[in-house]
Enzyme design. Sequence first.
Site, short mmCIF file in Angstrom:
data_model
loop_
_atom_site.label_atom_id
_atom_site.label_comp_id
_atom_site.label_asym_id
_atom_site.label_seq_id
_atom_site.Cartn_x
_atom_site.Cartn_y
_atom_site.Cartn_z
N GLU A 38 0.86 -1.19 0.00
CA GLU A 38 0.00 0.00 0.00
C GLU A 38 0.90 1.25 0.00
O GLU A 38 1.95 1.26 0.66
CB GLU A 38 -0.83 -0.04 1.29
CG GLU A 38 -1.73 1.13 1.56
CD GLU A 38 -2.44 0.99 2.92
OE1 GLU A 38 -2.03 0.14 3.76
OE2 GLU A 38 -3.42 1.72 3.15
N LYS A 109 -9.39 2.21 -1.99
CA LYS A 109 -9.61 1.55 -0.68
C LYS A 109 -10.98 1.90 -0.11
O LYS A 109 -11.29 3.08 0.12
CB LYS A 109 -8.50 1.96 0.29
CG LYS A 109 -8.48 1.20 1.61
CD LYS A 109 -7.24 1.58 2.42
CE LYS A 109 -7.09 0.76 3.68
NZ LYS A 109 -5.87 1.12 4.44
N CYS A 142 -4.96 -3.42 2.54
CA CYS A 142 -4.71 -3.49 3.98
C CYS A 142 -5.96 -3.73 4.83
O CYS A 142 -6.51 -4.81 4.81
CB CYS A 142 -3.92 -2.25 4.43
SG CYS A 142 -2.94 -2.59 5.91
N VAL A 169 -0.04 -2.69 10.60
CA VAL A 169 0.54 -2.29 11.88
C VAL A 169 0.01 -3.16 13.02
O VAL A 169 0.64 -3.25 14.07
CB VAL A 169 0.25 -0.80 12.19
CG1 VAL A 169 1.02 0.11 11.23
CG2 VAL A 169 -1.23 -0.47 12.13
C1 ACM Z 1 -3.92 -0.13 7.11
O1 ACM Z 1 -5.03 -0.23 6.59
N1 ACM Z 1 -2.92 0.47 6.50
C2 ACM Z 1 -3.66 -0.69 8.44
#
Ligand code: ACM
Length: 264
Positions: A38, A109, A142, A169
Amino acid sequence: MKAGFIQFEPIFGEIDRNLERVESLIEKADADLLVLPELFNTGYLFTSKQEAIDLSEEVPGGKTTQMLCRMAREKNLYLVGGLAEKSGEKFFNSAVLVSPEGYVGTYRKVHLFFEETLWFDPGDKGFEVYDIGKCRLGIMICFDWIFPEAMRVLSLKGADIICHSSNLVLPFCQDAMITRCLENHVFAITANRTGTEKRGGESLHYTGKSQITGLGADLLYRAGGDTEEVGVVDIDVEMARDKKLNDYNNLFRDRRPEFYGDIR
Ligand code: ACM
């Protein structure tokens, strides 16, 4: 097909350096499909909307998508990579798909994480599956992993491989992807970044451990937690198309959507 990921440590704001780093890693890889993390060109820890505006690029005209197109052509492969996208007055945390013939499409996203909600607009295009000949691939980014609907929709739309560009994370995703792949009988490539970003009084550590997840609760490849690494495995795409679990059960046929209406 040979499919995998590139794991590395982007440096925040240093787009040219990050593109060069990725270019040299793609150069050495032997693959049909590679997934990049990402926001691989910009880094992740933005501290203002202005930074997101300044570092975002148009797709496909911007230099990141153009570099990916050039590498895809030179190496005859498909690439999926995350970048900050500018589209008119809107800014998205996106991932582009490019082929040896050029730009193919963009995923924006859908489920924004943490302060991303301050910098980016929520994705407005939904989940799309691309038939690239050797496989049908779906893209998510992510935090989408924590919403099982994301992978379910892509799988029901026919994806064989989920390309999952990430900056993880939290410590849960890599193990969760084993269940996501098991319940949908699809492969997934989670391309994560490494390193720690410290900006604006905040600090985020990224967990690395990019992985290629198989269909039967099996891990085909897991990278180290802080290594720069290109991981590639041979994937038998056809295996993802048969959703039969045993003589009595089929993962998709046995669904009972008439009882799932409350999800909406
Ligand atoms: C994320 O969506 N970068 C944790």
